[in-house]
Design an enzyme around this catalytic site. Sequence first.
Site, PDB file in Angstrom:
ATOM      1  N   GLU A  44       0.575  -1.508  -0.231  1.00  0.00           N
ATOM      2  CA  GLU A  44       0.087  -0.351  -0.082  1.00  0.00           C
ATOM      3  C   GLU A  44       1.071   1.486   0.257  1.00  0.00           C
ATOM      4  O   GLU A  44       1.557   1.197   0.298  1.00  0.00           O
ATOM      5  CB  GLU A  44      -0.883   0.019   1.750  1.00  0.00           C
ATOM      6  CG  GLU A  44      -1.952  -1.302   1.309  1.00  0.00           C
ATOM      7  CD  GLU A  44      -2.559  -1.430   2.676  1.00  0.00           C
ATOM      8  OE1 GLU A  44      -2.697   0.260   3.156  1.00  0.00           O
ATOM      9  OE2 GLU A  44      -3.560  -2.279   2.368  1.00  0.00           O
ATOM     10  N   GLU A 100       9.863  -7.600  -3.638  1.00  0.00           N
ATOM     11  CA  GLU A 100       9.785  -9.135  -3.070  1.00  0.00           C
ATOM     12  C   GLU A 100      10.576  -9.465  -1.235  1.00  0.00           C
ATOM     13  O   GLU A 100      11.699 -10.155  -1.101  1.00  0.00           O
ATOM     14  CB  GLU A 100      10.281 -10.582  -3.388  1.00  0.00           C
ATOM     15  CG  GLU A 100       9.687 -10.911  -4.375  1.00  0.00           C
ATOM     16  CD  GLU A 100       8.296 -10.882  -4.809  1.00  0.00           C
ATOM     17  OE1 GLU A 100       7.687 -10.839  -4.098  1.00  0.00           O
ATOM     18  OE2 GLU A 100       7.691 -11.706  -6.156  1.00  0.00           O
ATOM     19  N   ARG A 124      36.735  -3.778 -28.259  1.00  0.00           N
ATOM     20  CA  ARG A 124      37.363  -2.521 -27.756  1.00  0.00           C
ATOM     21  C   ARG A 124      39.085  -3.237 -27.603  1.00  0.00           C
ATOM     22  O   ARG A 124      39.196  -3.521 -26.684  1.00  0.00           O
ATOM     23  CB  ARG A 124      37.240  -1.947 -26.668  1.00  0.00           C
ATOM     24  CG  ARG A 124      37.239  -0.674 -26.138  1.00  0.00           C
ATOM     25  CD  ARG A 124      37.008   0.194 -27.044  1.00  0.00           C
ATOM     26  NE  ARG A 124      37.628   1.609 -26.245  1.00  0.00           N
ATOM     27  CZ  ARG A 124      37.035   3.082 -27.210  1.00  0.00           C
ATOM     28  NH1 ARG A 124      37.002   2.794 -28.330  1.00  0.00           N
ATOM     29  NH2 ARG A 124      37.606   4.235 -26.766  1.00  0.00           N
ATOM     30  N   ILE A 181      32.770  -1.525 -17.516  1.00  0.00           N
ATOM     31  CA  ILE A 181      34.130  -2.096 -19.244  1.00  0.00           C
ATOM     32  C   ILE A 181      33.566  -1.502 -20.247  1.00  0.00           C
ATOM     33  O   ILE A 181      34.998  -0.899 -20.960  1.00  0.00           O
ATOM     34  CB  ILE A 181      33.994  -3.739 -19.499  1.00  0.00           C
ATOM     35  CG1 ILE A 181      34.615  -4.171 -18.132  1.00  0.00           C
ATOM     36  CG2 ILE A 181      34.380  -4.497 -20.707  1.00  0.00           C
ATOM     37  CD1 ILE A 181      34.137  -5.544 -17.788  1.00  0.00           C
ATOM     38  N   GLN A 205      45.706  -6.232 -17.614  1.00  0.00           N
ATOM     39  CA  GLN A 205      44.993  -7.404 -16.410  1.00  0.00           C
ATOM     40  C   GLN A 205      44.132  -6.530 -15.682  1.00  0.00           C
ATOM     41  O   GLN A 205      42.876  -7.870 -15.108  1.00  0.00           O
ATOM     42  CB  GLN A 205      46.531  -7.804 -15.261  1.00  0.00           C
ATOM     43  CG  GLN A 205      46.269  -8.457 -14.371  1.00  0.00           C
ATOM     44  CD  GLN A 205      47.281  -7.953 -13.402  1.00  0.00           C
ATOM     45  OE1 GLN A 205      48.108  -6.885 -12.833  1.00  0.00           O
ATOM     46  NE2 GLN A 205      47.987  -9.303 -13.784  1.00  0.00           N
TER      47      GLN A 205
END
Length: 404
Positions: free
Chosen positions: A131, A382, A287, A356, A298
């Site tokens: 509600e 939930e 890329r 990334i 790395q």
Amino acid sequence: MARLAQTAGLTDIQHEILSTVRDFVDKEIIPVATQLEHRDEYPQQIVDGLRELGLFGLMIPEEYGGLGESLLTYALCVEEIARGWMSVSGIINTHFIVAYMLKQHGTQEQKDHFLPRMAAGDIRGAFSMSEPALGSDVSAITSKAVRDGDEYVLNGQKMWLTNGGTSSLVAVLVRSDEGLSPEEAAAKPHKSMTTFLVEKEPGFGEVRPGLTIPGKIDKMGYKGVDTTELIMDGLRIPADRVLGGVTGRGFYQMMDGVEVGRVNVAARGCGVAQRAFELGVRYAQQRHTFGKPIAQHQAIQFKLAEMATKVEAAHAMMVNAARKKDSGERNDLEAGMAKYLASEYCKEVVEDAFRIHGGYGFSKEYEIERLYREAPMLLIGEGTAEIQKMIIGRRLLEEYRFQG
């Protein structure tokens, strides 16, 4: 190398179902998801395809026209669908929760009346607890049902209904103090709640006398699927539409439905995280910077390693929670852990994939932009992370009670 998030011990039928769903996602959902999401357009063609696949009846018993599959099968299907577009998994999730509540708690007449048409997708389900001023305190529900002969009169306002407009059956939790003194109702609010099965016409506005579904709530993400309010003003419901035929059991019925819903949210988190990893690892190989693909740096490899590990861990916990429920055992601890971990890891994996992509991740041209707006919904759906921690903590104290 096998794809991430594989599940051991599945039957041939489960493999066949998942293969079919994955193929549907790759061909029918992923190519159009971002376009539909940006338009906030209901994916009718996709939903019709899911109906043809029988997914609306996936867990409904065969005697009612469903496939009679397990929660695990359903959760793995949700994972695949959310990988394509999380909003589509929401469309079938609320339907599934109502079907599950009917199967577990409905009278025989209610099962015979609703479940065959739900299995066929002719009736679409939604459920309503929240509600406007409620938050996580379900005991503070103010919507109320009052007995009037062979009917109940319902009044109040509900919030955050997924499928509120497109559904034709809503399970609504309201207060009904029938048979309780005012003192008992105040002391034990959970025992004064009842779930009503409210049938309505799909659409917006007044969908039956005394029941109004206002327009869609405009959201940051989780678009396409309609999220609405529900307003009851003198809504009359026959007494035989009390779920299970007895008042005062609504809270426990809803919590049972939400428990399996938490497995569903965990599965959604797994699916979205998996897609984010796929996008990130692909872009990292396309890329180039400083004369080589960024995947060979790395720092990016470390990100990919962390992302993949989180995808695997969340998937394993989700599968464990589903299997625990399927075994008939109590699984609130496992479901809470799975929902908490999968939603948090999903947010982190999506953000790493976003990083990334660099500046391109901020462009609506790239799919990761959509995932970045969708992931936050899983943190609150939930039950928030804080609610999950409360559930987990209480259950751990039950299991590890110190005997001093």
